[in-house]
Design a protein around this motif. Structure first.
Motif, PDB file in Angstrom:
ATOM      1  N   GLU A   1      29.358   1.570 -38.397  1.00 45.35           N
ATOM      2  CA  GLU A   1      28.522   1.946 -37.260  1.00 45.35           C
ATOM      3  C   GLU A   1      27.970   0.722 -36.542  1.00 45.35           C
ATOM      4  OE1 GLU A   1      24.446   4.524 -36.289  1.00 45.35           O
ATOM      5  OE2 GLU A   1      25.411   4.652 -38.269  1.00 45.35           O
ATOM      6  N   ASP A   2      27.457  -0.248 -37.306  1.00 46.89           N
ATOM      7  CA  ASP A   2      26.906  -1.457 -36.701  1.00 46.89           C
ATOM      8  C   ASP A   2      28.002  -2.294 -36.046  1.00 46.89           C
ATOM      9  OD1 ASP A   2      24.362  -0.790 -37.488  1.00 46.89           O
ATOM     10  OD2 ASP A   2      24.425  -1.981 -39.335  1.00 46.89           O
ATOM     11  N   LEU A   3      29.150  -2.386 -36.706  1.00 43.56           N
ATOM     12  CA  LEU A   3      30.262  -3.143 -36.137  1.00 43.56           C
ATOM     13  C   LEU A   3      30.721  -2.528 -34.834  1.00 43.56           C
ATOM     14  CD1 LEU A   3      32.478  -5.270 -36.211  1.00 43.56           C
ATOM     15  CD2 LEU A   3      33.764  -3.784 -37.777  1.00 43.56           C
ATOM     16  N   ASN A   4      30.823  -1.212 -34.780  1.00 47.98           N
ATOM     17  CA  ASN A   4      31.248  -0.550 -33.553  1.00 47.98           C
ATOM     18  C   ASN A   4      30.240  -0.773 -32.431  1.00 47.98           C
ATOM     19  OD1 ASN A   4      33.031   1.468 -32.102  1.00 47.98           O
ATOM     20  ND2 ASN A   4      31.072   2.548 -32.027  1.00 47.98           N
ATOM     21  N   MET A   5      28.963  -0.737 -32.750  1.00 45.66           N
ATOM     22  CA  MET A   5      27.931  -0.947 -31.743  1.00 45.66           C
ATOM     23  C   MET A   5      28.059  -2.339 -31.125  1.00 45.66           C
ATOM     24  SD  MET A   5      23.778  -0.750 -32.209  1.00 45.66           S
ATOM     25  CE  MET A   5      23.851  -1.936 -33.564  1.00 45.66           C
ATOM     26  N   ILE A   6      28.273  -3.351 -31.960  1.00 42.81           N
ATOM     27  CA  ILE A   6      28.418  -4.718 -31.468  1.00 42.81           C
ATOM     28  C   ILE A   6      29.694  -4.849 -30.639  1.00 42.81           C
ATOM     29  CG2 ILE A   6      28.818  -7.108 -32.165  1.00 42.81           C
ATOM     30  CD1 ILE A   6      27.066  -6.516 -34.624  1.00 42.81           C
ATOM     31  N   ALA A   7      30.795  -4.300 -31.144  1.00 41.94           N
ATOM     32  CA  ALA A   7      32.076  -4.409 -30.446  1.00 41.94           C
ATOM     33  C   ALA A   7      32.027  -3.726 -29.087  1.00 41.94           C
ATOM     34  CB  ALA A   7      33.191  -3.807 -31.308  1.00 41.94           C
ATOM     35  N   VAL A   8      31.422  -2.553 -29.031  1.00 42.26           N
ATOM     36  CA  VAL A   8      31.320  -1.830 -27.755  1.00 42.26           C
ATOM     37  C   VAL A   8      30.431  -2.597 -26.780  1.00 42.26           C
ATOM     38  CG1 VAL A   8      30.406   0.262 -26.657  1.00 42.26           C
ATOM     39  CG2 VAL A   8      31.831   0.438 -28.720  1.00 42.26           C
ATOM     40  N   TRP A   9      29.364  -3.202 -27.276  1.00 51.79           N
ATOM     41  CA  TRP A   9      28.494  -3.983 -26.388  1.00 51.79           C
ATOM     42  C   TRP A   9      29.266  -5.129 -25.748  1.00 51.79           C
ATOM     43  CZ3 TRP A   9      26.637  -9.124 -26.699  1.00 51.79           C
ATOM     44  CH2 TRP A   9      25.671  -9.442 -25.729  1.00 51.79           C
ATOM     45  N   PHE A  10      30.011  -5.889 -26.527  1.00 56.95           N
ATOM     46  CA  PHE A  10      30.809  -6.976 -25.960  1.00 56.95           C
ATOM     47  C   PHE A  10      31.833  -6.439 -24.964  1.00 56.95           C
ATOM     48  CE2 PHE A  10      29.484  -9.829 -29.520  1.00 56.95           C
ATOM     49  CZ  PHE A  10      29.199 -10.946 -28.759  1.00 56.95           C
ATOM     50  N   SER A  11      32.462  -5.323 -25.292  1.00 53.65           N
ATOM     51  CA  SER A  11      33.522  -4.790 -24.418  1.00 53.65           C
ATOM     52  C   SER A  11      32.997  -4.354 -23.066  1.00 53.65           C
ATOM     53  CB  SER A  11      34.213  -3.604 -25.114  1.00 53.65           C
ATOM     54  OG  SER A  11      33.398  -2.437 -25.107  1.00 53.65           O
ATOM     55  N   ARG A  12      31.707  -4.031 -22.992  1.00 54.33           N
ATOM     56  CA  ARG A  12      31.131  -3.547 -21.743  1.00 54.33           C
ATOM     57  C   ARG A  12      30.522  -4.663 -20.882  1.00 54.33           C
ATOM     58  NH1 ARG A  12      28.107   1.952 -24.005  1.00 54.33           N
ATOM     59  NH2 ARG A  12      30.039   3.193 -24.216  1.00 54.33           N
ATOM     60  N   LEU A  13      30.546  -5.869 -21.394  1.00 49.92           N
ATOM     61  CA  LEU A  13      29.969  -6.971 -20.631  1.00 49.92           C
ATOM     62  C   LEU A  13      30.838  -7.334 -19.434  1.00 49.92           C
ATOM     63  CD1 LEU A  13      28.740  -9.438 -23.407  1.00 49.92           C
ATOM     64  CD2 LEU A  13      27.427  -7.717 -22.163  1.00 49.92           C
ATOM     65  N   GLN A  14      30.188  -7.694 -18.356  1.00 47.70           N
ATOM     66  CA  GLN A  14      30.884  -8.160 -17.165  1.00 47.70           C
ATOM     67  C   GLN A  14      31.179  -9.651 -17.308  1.00 47.70           C
ATOM     68  OE1 GLN A  14      31.817  -5.966 -15.208  1.00 47.70           O
ATOM     69  NE2 GLN A  14      32.608  -7.045 -13.440  1.00 47.70           N
ATOM     70  N   ASN A  15      31.984 -10.179 -16.391  1.00 45.96           N
ATOM     71  CA  ASN A  15      32.360 -11.603 -16.384  1.00 45.96           C
ATOM     72  C   ASN A  15      33.079 -12.002 -17.652  1.00 45.96           C
ATOM     73  OD1 ASN A  15      31.052 -11.899 -13.908  1.00 45.96           O
ATOM     74  ND2 ASN A  15      29.099 -12.271 -14.916  1.00 45.96           N
ATOM     75  N   GLY A  16      33.825 -11.075 -18.188  1.00 50.28           N
ATOM     76  CA  GLY A  16      34.587 -11.359 -19.390  1.00 50.28           C
ATOM     77  C   GLY A  16      36.003 -11.793 -19.060  1.00 50.28           C
ATOM     78  N   ILE A  17      36.967 -11.301 -19.817  1.00 46.57           N
ATOM     79  CA  ILE A  17      38.335 -11.768 -19.675  1.00 46.57           C
ATOM     80  C   ILE A  17      39.251 -10.650 -19.234  1.00 46.57           C
ATOM     81  CG2 ILE A  17      38.043 -13.598 -21.359  1.00 46.57           C
ATOM     82  CD1 ILE A  17      39.240 -11.857 -23.440  1.00 46.57           C
ATOM     83  N   SER A  18      40.304 -11.023 -18.518  1.00 49.95           N
ATOM     84  CA  SER A  18      41.366 -10.114 -18.123  1.00 49.95           C
ATOM     85  C   SER A  18      40.858  -8.829 -17.504  1.00 49.95           C
ATOM     86  CB  SER A  18      42.249  -9.765 -19.339  1.00 49.95           C
ATOM     87  OG  SER A  18      43.047 -10.838 -19.712  1.00 49.95           O
ATOM     88  N   SER A  19      40.029  -8.922 -16.496  1.00 53.44           N
ATOM     89  CA  SER A  19      39.604  -7.709 -15.789  1.00 53.44           C
ATOM     90  C   SER A  19      40.535  -7.495 -14.610  1.00 53.44           C
ATOM     91  CB  SER A  19      38.162  -7.861 -15.302  1.00 53.44           C
ATOM     92  OG  SER A  19      38.037  -8.964 -14.443  1.00 53.44           O
TER      93      SER A  19
END
Length: 205
Positions: free
Chosen positions: A186-204
């Motif tokens: 649960e905690d790992l998924n929360m962290i992973a989803v937070w990173f995935s939703r960040l703007q100014n990331g990669i390959s958008s």
């Protein structure tokens, strides 16, 4: 040295598995990276599939991180049968050209604007090294995670925790003092989803 015939065939098969058509390839891509973009810079349609979400998007990634990753595959220090073959088939010049493209890809569009995502407390330690939507990682050797697939992030962490993927720092972070995974699912998924939703990331797109 060019790609081996087997490596090219494997790339084409993998691209076909993701349903990629020739017109999806971004223009102005150097020859050495033409096939790579089919998997590592993804269309909106690709990003909806689970198979694609297990492949890292690399457009805008850190130069030194990419260099180290390719070298690790070439030296068989990083375990992925497909990428080992690709890395071994690259000359030094092709390696530099491919990395340069992914660091500064052309033809990419910025993603649609998103509201800032509140940082979960557990993500603060990860962001301190890997950066966020407002800052780059603290070192060129550390990958950007902002905008990366949540599934890829969580699978990578699990691989470090199990020992199937090796890195002295990440393995130390991924397990506790008793050798168990330091984050529950649960905690790992929360962290992973937070990173995935960040703007100014990669390959958008």
């Amino acid at each position: 040295m060019m790609f081996t015939r087997n490596a090219i065939c494997a790339l084409l098969l993998l691209a076909g598995a993701f349903g990629v058509q020739a017109q999806d390839v971004i223009r102005d891509v150097p020859e050495v990276a033409q096939l790579c973009v089919n998997c590592h810079i993804q269309t909106a349609e690709q990003r909806l599939t689970m198979d694609a979400q297990m492949v890292p998007m690399l457009g805008g990634q850190q130069r030194k991180y990419l260099e180290n990753a390719i070298d690790a595959y070439r030296r068989r220090q990083r375990d992925h049968f497909f990428m080992r073959g690709i890395a071994a088939g690259l000359s030094d010049q092709q390696r530099r050209e491919a990395i340069e493209y992914f660091v500064h890809p052309t033809g990419m569009k910025n993603g649609s604007a998103r509201a800032p995502a509140p940082m979960p407390p557990l993500a603060a330690r990860c962001a301190a090294c890997h950066g966020s939507d407002t800052q780059r990682p603290v070192s060129e050797e550390i990958p950007v995670l902002a905008g990366q697939h949540a599934l890829y992030i969580s699978r990578s962490f699990q691989a470090y925790a199990s020992g199937s993927r090796k890195h002295p720092v990440m393995q130390g972070q991924a397990v506790d003092s008793e050798g168990r995974a330091s984050l529950n699912s649960e905690d790992l998924n929360m962290i992973a989803v937070w990173f995935s939703r960040l703007q100014n990331g990669i390959s958008s797109e």
